[in-house]
Write an enzyme that holds these catalytic residues in place. Sequence first.
Site, PDB file in Angstrom:
ATOM      1  N   GLY A   1     -11.990  64.763 -67.537  1.00 19.98           N
ATOM      2  CA  GLY A   1     -12.854  64.505 -66.396  1.00 19.98           C
ATOM      3  C   GLY A   1     -13.165  65.798 -65.677  1.00 19.98           C
ATOM      4  O   GLY A   1     -12.291  66.666 -65.512  1.00 19.98           O
TER       5      GLY A   1
ATOM      6  N   HIS B   1     -18.638  49.381 -55.175  1.00 18.14           N
ATOM      7  CA  HIS B   1     -18.832  50.819 -55.012  1.00 18.14           C
ATOM      8  C   HIS B   1     -17.656  51.662 -55.491  1.00 18.14           C
ATOM      9  O   HIS B   1     -17.824  52.591 -56.265  1.00 18.14           O
ATOM     10  CB  HIS B   1     -19.106  51.115 -53.534  1.00 18.14           C
TER      11      HIS B   1
ATOM     12  N   ARG C   1     -15.923  49.427 -44.137  1.00 14.80           N
ATOM     13  CA  ARG C   1     -16.787  48.890 -45.189  1.00 14.80           C
ATOM     14  C   ARG C   1     -16.479  47.449 -45.553  1.00 14.80           C
ATOM     15  O   ARG C   1     -17.378  46.639 -45.751  1.00 14.80           O
ATOM     16  CB  ARG C   1     -16.687  49.778 -46.432  1.00 14.80           C
TER      17      ARG C   1
END
Length: 637
Positions: free
Chosen positions: A40, A401, A330
């Site tokens: 990554g 998300h 959120r």
Amino acid sequence: MKLDAKIPGGQLAEKWSKHRRDIKLINPANKRKFDVIVVGSGLAGASAAASLSELGYNVKCFCFQDSPRRAHSIAAQGGINAAKNYRNDGDSVYRLFYDTIKGGDFRAREGNVYRLAEVSVNIIDQCVAQGVPFAREYSGYLANRSFGGAQVSRTFYARGQTGQQLLLGAYQALSKQIHAGGVKMYPRAEMLDVVLIDGHAKGIVVRDLVTGEITSHAGDAVVLATGGYGNVFYLSTNAKGCNVTAIYRAYKRGALFANPCYTQIHPTCIPVTGDHQSKLTLMSESLRNDGRVWVPKHKGDNRPPDQIPEEDRDYYLERKYPSYGNLAPRDIASRAAKEVCDEGRGVGPGGRGVYLDFADAIRRLGEATIRERYGNLFDMYERITGENAYKRPMRIYPAVHYTMGGLWVDYNLMSNIPGLYVLGEANFSDHGANRLGASALMQGLADGYFVLPYTIGDYFASARQPKPSISNAEFKKIEEEVAERTKKFLSIKGSKTVTEFHRELGRLMWDKCGMARNEAGLNEALQRIPELRREFWENVNVLGDSKELNQSLEYAGRVADFLEFGELLCYDALHRRESCGGHFREEFQTEDGEALRDDQNFSYVAAWEYQGVENRPVLHKEPLVYEEVHMAQRSYK
């Protein structure tokens, strides 16, 4: 299995300093003897690879994109948190720590979160030194804005493209080390398995996505920084390539997977328009600084927004959460949007949307100021919807998300497999049941720049493992397993595409394990997912060949893992009989519809151990002990 988080003793504010004093070190000359594999190249991976190389380690860095600059970190928009208190509005390391613990609904480790808040102040200095163009005040000082879940301004930003600018900073540091020879970069290479020798992670097996060649790479340690698993829901704000494969394959080799049910739903995304979509678009949470969220007060009010007078508007976040208003965290803002839409007061096609209105801010500050702060976001919104958000409110709706779950790691960021480190969104460590906005970039860079470079040396000094080599029979064995799996995909020749299976899984996950879950729906999902998985292996059609660039083959491998992982996610959601953060069980809520935790029975990290595809995983618990904070009902009212 006993889970030892290796949290140092002593006062909370002194744990990290004490730990750095106590851990073993590798002298500079000896660091050249160690090889580290980093999988990554987003913020966590690039910063780790660059930092480890700078220290003297030999690093191999792998990414499936054509360049590290394509990592999904580039998509983060709104900002990065740091407790510098430049606004002199009462911020501190402790306040950032407490906001993060509270925002995570008291389901994160104190020690990890305090360290994150502590090193946040160094991250900004590091990035400024790299040339990251943070927004500045007229005086030249770095600017800050506020974000959901906080009552101070601690978020540093570069307009609406903070992730891109931070990634370019990390990429430059990485490129410097590639040029110096300390990092060997492997783009267009996908990790398909991790190799264990005598129980330690000593390498990976990868497939070259251009030629199809399967190769092994040995290292003294393996670092996974491969992001989150949000695409198990098919539609998410993640790039299409984001997947669970690297960490899921490590899970199948014995790494514990922690808290997979903690999935974040972001409240400000462009609403779904139809089945033609393969992903959703995020509108930065920073917009909630100046935009006001509302819906019509009355069900079925389909008038254009400019024809709905103030007395007929419900600014529901300001009404329900007066202390935080539009900057409620959120998970809370997302559930509130779902609630008003379920009542029939949603706007736009299908009633799956709410307004994010900038009219007041434009009147107060002027359009030029709003354009300066958010211009690229408004332009993006107009390109996608054809609507001018300076003239009429944006339409937004929650979407998947970020994922707070991931591989279990200790304080050193090492999984239960010795030598296997996990950074950023790929681990579970810092956000509890809900991530506060602007904290993902903070965690990725904290892990890569300021934590792993210290802790990995302790493993090398303590473990004293023999030098690994790809001549070891274990590498050959796993290469053959990977090749056989690849061959199997291509041999099925069924009648359904990979996308059809992924879309059905995603719809099932969203309906039964999305913004709200209940026991009946989760049991339904757990019955259907194995059936869908068996159908996949009997009836999927993967085109092309294994010896060439074949995106259908890549996608099949990732969806196959999602078809297993989705079941694990549902098991975790079913066993956790409480509501906390992003995990909302409908059976467990307060009278006014807020999440109802059960601290007596569920104040622990749920870490799952693989037992085979058709078998239920085994649950291990790491108790969460709070010495500094008092667990309380989470309220933003």
